[in-house]
Motif scaffolding. Structure first.
Motif, PDB file in Angstrom:
ATOM      1  N   LEU A 181       0.824  -1.213   0.000  1.00  0.00           N
ATOM      2  CA  LEU A 181       0.000   0.000   0.000  1.00  0.00           C
ATOM      3  C   LEU A 181       0.857   1.262   0.000  1.00  0.00           C
ATOM      4  O   LEU A 181       0.564   2.222  -0.721  1.00  0.00           O
ATOM      5  N   VAL A 182       1.936   1.262   0.805  1.00  0.00           N
ATOM      6  CA  VAL A 182       2.838   2.423   0.854  1.00  0.00           C
ATOM      7  C   VAL A 182       3.514   2.622  -0.500  1.00  0.00           C
ATOM      8  O   VAL A 182       3.678   3.766  -0.963  1.00  0.00           O
ATOM      9  N   THR A 183       3.911   1.515  -1.145  1.00  0.00           N
ATOM     10  CA  THR A 183       4.546   1.595  -2.473  1.00  0.00           C
ATOM     11  C   THR A 183       3.604   2.213  -3.492  1.00  0.00           C
ATOM     12  O   THR A 183       3.989   3.115  -4.249  1.00  0.00           O
ATOM     13  N   LEU A 184       2.366   1.737  -3.513  1.00  0.00           N
ATOM     14  CA  LEU A 184       1.380   2.270  -4.456  1.00  0.00           C
ATOM     15  C   LEU A 184       1.130   3.754  -4.210  1.00  0.00           C
ATOM     16  O   LEU A 184       1.159   4.565  -5.142  1.00  0.00           O
ATOM     17  N   ILE A 185       0.890   4.108  -2.953  1.00  0.00           N
ATOM     18  CA  ILE A 185       0.569   5.501  -2.617  1.00  0.00           C
ATOM     19  C   ILE A 185       1.766   6.413  -2.892  1.00  0.00           C
ATOM     20  O   ILE A 185       1.617   7.500  -3.457  1.00  0.00           O
ATOM     21  N   GLY A 186       2.984   5.965  -2.489  1.00  0.00           N
ATOM     22  CA  GLY A 186       4.189   6.778  -2.676  1.00  0.00           C
ATOM     23  C   GLY A 186       4.469   7.073  -4.136  1.00  0.00           C
ATOM     24  O   GLY A 186       4.707   8.229  -4.527  1.00  0.00           O
TER      25      GLY A 186
ATOM     26  N   PHE B  18      10.651  11.952 -16.595  1.00  0.00           N
ATOM     27  CA  PHE B  18      11.176  10.586 -16.617  1.00  0.00           C
ATOM     28  C   PHE B  18      10.914   9.894 -15.279  1.00  0.00           C
ATOM     29  O   PHE B  18      10.609   8.695 -15.246  1.00  0.00           O
ATOM     30  N   LEU B  19      11.042  10.627 -14.181  1.00  0.00           N
ATOM     31  CA  LEU B  19      10.805  10.053 -12.858  1.00  0.00           C
ATOM     32  C   LEU B  19       9.355   9.584 -12.717  1.00  0.00           C
ATOM     33  O   LEU B  19       9.098   8.513 -12.158  1.00  0.00           O
ATOM     34  N   SER B  20       8.398  10.370 -13.218  1.00  0.00           N
ATOM     35  CA  SER B  20       6.985   9.976 -13.121  1.00  0.00           C
ATOM     36  C   SER B  20       6.718   8.703 -13.917  1.00  0.00           C
ATOM     37  O   SER B  20       5.937   7.845 -13.490  1.00  0.00           O
ATOM     38  N   ASN B  21       7.380   8.554 -15.057  1.00  0.00           N
ATOM     39  CA  ASN B  21       7.229   7.324 -15.845  1.00  0.00           C
ATOM     40  C   ASN B  21       7.892   6.135 -15.162  1.00  0.00           C
ATOM     41  O   ASN B  21       7.383   5.013 -15.237  1.00  0.00           O
ATOM     42  N   PHE B  22       9.002   6.398 -14.492  1.00  0.00           N
ATOM     43  CA  PHE B  22       9.662   5.330 -13.727  1.00  0.00           C
ATOM     44  C   PHE B  22       8.753   4.879 -12.574  1.00  0.00           C
ATOM     45  O   PHE B  22       8.636   3.681 -12.298  1.00  0.00           O
ATOM     46  N   SER B  23       8.105   5.835 -11.915  1.00  0.00           N
ATOM     47  CA  SER B  23       7.166   5.507 -10.835  1.00  0.00           C
ATOM     48  C   SER B  23       5.985   4.702 -11.369  1.00  0.00           C
ATOM     49  O   SER B  23       5.503   3.771 -10.709  1.00  0.00           O
ATOM     50  N   PHE B  24       5.526   5.054 -12.571  1.00  0.00           N
ATOM     51  CA  PHE B  24       4.425   4.299 -13.179  1.00  0.00           C
ATOM     52  C   PHE B  24       4.833   2.848 -13.438  1.00  0.00           C
ATOM     53  O   PHE B  24       4.064   1.918 -13.164  1.00  0.00           O
ATOM     54  N   SER B  25       6.052   2.638 -13.930  1.00  0.00           N
ATOM     55  CA  SER B  25       6.527   1.266 -14.184  1.00  0.00           C
ATOM     56  C   SER B  25       6.660   0.489 -12.876  1.00  0.00           C
ATOM     57  O   SER B  25       6.401  -0.722 -12.833  1.00  0.00           O
ATOM     58  N   GLU B  26       7.046   1.173 -11.786  1.00  0.00           N
ATOM     59  CA  GLU B  26       7.125   0.522 -10.482  1.00  0.00           C
ATOM     60  C   GLU B  26       5.738   0.089 -10.000  1.00  0.00           C
ATOM     61  O   GLU B  26       5.580  -0.976  -9.393  1.00  0.00           O
ATOM     62  N   ILE B  27       4.737   0.907 -10.268  1.00  0.00           N
ATOM     63  CA  ILE B  27       3.357   0.554  -9.916  1.00  0.00           C
ATOM     64  C   ILE B  27       2.915  -0.679 -10.694  1.00  0.00           C
ATOM     65  O   ILE B  27       2.263  -1.578 -10.143  1.00  0.00           O
ATOM     66  N   VAL B  28       3.268  -0.738 -11.984  1.00  0.00           N
ATOM     67  CA  VAL B  28       2.910  -1.898 -12.812  1.00  0.00           C
ATOM     68  C   VAL B  28       3.546  -3.171 -12.258  1.00  0.00           C
ATOM     69  O   VAL B  28       2.890  -4.207 -12.126  1.00  0.00           O
ATOM     70  N   VAL B  29       4.834  -3.106 -11.903  1.00  0.00           N
ATOM     71  CA  VAL B  29       5.540  -4.266 -11.343  1.00  0.00           C
ATOM     72  C   VAL B  29       4.889  -4.702 -10.036  1.00  0.00           C
ATOM     73  O   VAL B  29       4.624  -5.889  -9.814  1.00  0.00           O
TER      74      VAL B  29
ATOM     75  N   LEU C 115       9.338   0.285  -3.365  1.00  0.00           N
ATOM     76  CA  LEU C 115       9.055   1.058  -2.152  1.00  0.00           C
ATOM     77  C   LEU C 115      10.093   2.146  -1.933  1.00  0.00           C
ATOM     78  O   LEU C 115       9.764   3.270  -1.524  1.00  0.00           O
ATOM     79  N   PHE C 116      11.376   1.823  -2.211  1.00  0.00           N
ATOM     80  CA  PHE C 116      12.462   2.776  -1.972  1.00  0.00           C
ATOM     81  C   PHE C 116      12.383   3.988  -2.897  1.00  0.00           C
ATOM     82  O   PHE C 116      12.761   5.091  -2.515  1.00  0.00           O
TER      83      PHE C 116
END
Length: 383
Positions: free
Chosen positions: A114-119, A140-151, A362-363
């Motif tokens: 949940l923290v990962t998704l919200i962060g 680029f950071l926002s797209n990287f965050s989007f890929s982290e959400i997908v994973v 999460l990090f």
């Protein structure tokens, strides 16, 4: 009578919970004390009622509690495996420790999820709405965050089910789809990290031409290229992978469907897929690492030429967050996929895969929020 009542008891419980709170909130007299109570009940009504609904129907309804959704490891072995004939379903299991402490670990992992998704979602929202963050680096950071959400959304729910029930049962097509989505996101992240290192190189080594080179159009093209490359490369693997025949035992000793565990269950030739994986991994996993290393060699040499200590510190702070994410990301992934496959190393790889797929996403928001002044000062920052 009991059988008849059991068919409507779940609905009756939801009905009482739903309408009981709703009637009290909107039908009781408005006094100062009741207003505070109404706020608390509104919080319960909008947050807890949607949470309780699936549990009520799952615990009270025999049809919902089907073997494919709530399955113990023992029951899964009786229903689905191990089998020596053709396989239509895979049984994934974690198999790292005694499952007596699974509820504690489930709670911790759920909190991390949940923290990962919200962060990561807050980073995307902050970059979109905060005008100060409308720069190539944060795009680029926002797209990287989007890929982290997908994973995270692709792997962690399956992992949570495995921890709680011992196993998760997937169809072969579902297992391959999970692998496909996972590696599209992973390849896109590798390329995005390389693009972000190029962005930092231009910002520090060639600041006068930075905005003219990193135009909005180029940034958009680079992001689309990262995702399309991942999609196309995975199609090359997925097409032959979907044509494989799988034989028992159908147990995957892993918490998600990765290539190596899937190929171990194949009774067809996997030579072409293994060769394609090896050939494609070099230019699209190794090349970004080389590109990042070269970029940072030039970045560090440029920073060292800055005469003032404050200037060097300020220049390095603009790329320190990215450098930390690169080290965390590539350090784990290189060890997992390049170290020799021994029995002891396999358990270590499972633990590292667990950390890589859960903790690395999460990090990301915390590293960028703690180490980056622009993100930390944004009103929509995760911190």
């Amino acid at each position: 009578r009991k059988k008849a009542f059991s068919t409507c008891s779940s609905h009756l419980m939801v009905l009482c919970t739903y309408y009981g709170i709703l009637i009290f909130i909107y039908a009781s007299p408005s006094t100062e004390n009741s207003f505070t109570l109404k706020k608390v009940l509104s919080l319960l009504y909008t947050v807890l009622t949607p949470l309780i609904n699936p549990f009520i129907y799952s615990l009270r309804n025999k049809d919902i509690k089907s073997p494919t959704l709530f399955l113990s490891f023992r029951d899964a072995m009786l229903v689905y495996g191990p089998r020596l004939g053709p396989v239509g379903k895979f049984v994934c299991r974690l198999g790292l420790w005694d499952m007596s402490g699974r509820y504690l670990f489930f709670s911790v992992l759920l909190l991390v999820f949940l923290v990962t998704l919200i962060g990561n979602l807050l980073i995307i929202i902050a970059v979109y709405f905060d005008a100060l963050l409308h720069t190539p680096m944060y795009f680029f950071l926002s797209n990287f965050s989007f890929s982290e959400i997908v994973v995270t959304t692709n792997i962690t729910p399956c992992m949570l089910h495995t921890i709680l029930h011992g196993v998760v049962v997937m169809s072969v097509s579902g297992c391959i789809t999970q692998y496909y989505i996972y590696w599209i996101s992973t390849l896109a992240e590798c390329l995005l990290l390389a693009v972000m290192s190029y962005d930092r190189y231009l910002a520090i080594c060639n600041p006068l031409h930075y905005l003219s080179v990193m135009s909005h159009r180029l940034c958009l093209h680079l992001v689309v290229w990262c995702w399309l490359t991942g999609i196309i490369l995975q199609i090359i693997e997925i097409v032959p992978l979907s044509k494989l025949s799988f034989c028992g035992p159908n147990i995957i000793d892993y918490f998600f469907c990765d290539l190596a565990p899937i190929l171990q269950r194949s009774c067809s030739s996997t030579y072409f897929i293994e060769m394609a994986d090896f050939i494609l991994s070099f230019p699209f996993l190794v090349t970004p690492i080389i590109f990042i290393i070269v970029s940072y060699i030039k970045i560090i040499s440029s920073i060292l030429k800055i005469p003032s200590t404050i200037g060097r510190k300020k220049a390095f702070s603009t790329c320190s967050s990215h450098l930390m994410v690169v080290c965390t990301y590539y350090g784990t992934i290189i060890f997992i996929y390049t170290s020799p496959a021994t029995e002891g190393a396999f358990t270590v790889k499972k633990v590292l895969s667990l950390l890589y797929t859960v903790l690395t996403p999460l990090f990301n928001p915390f590293i960028y929020s703690l180490r980056n002044r622009d993100i930390s000062l944004s009103p929509l920052s995760p911190l």
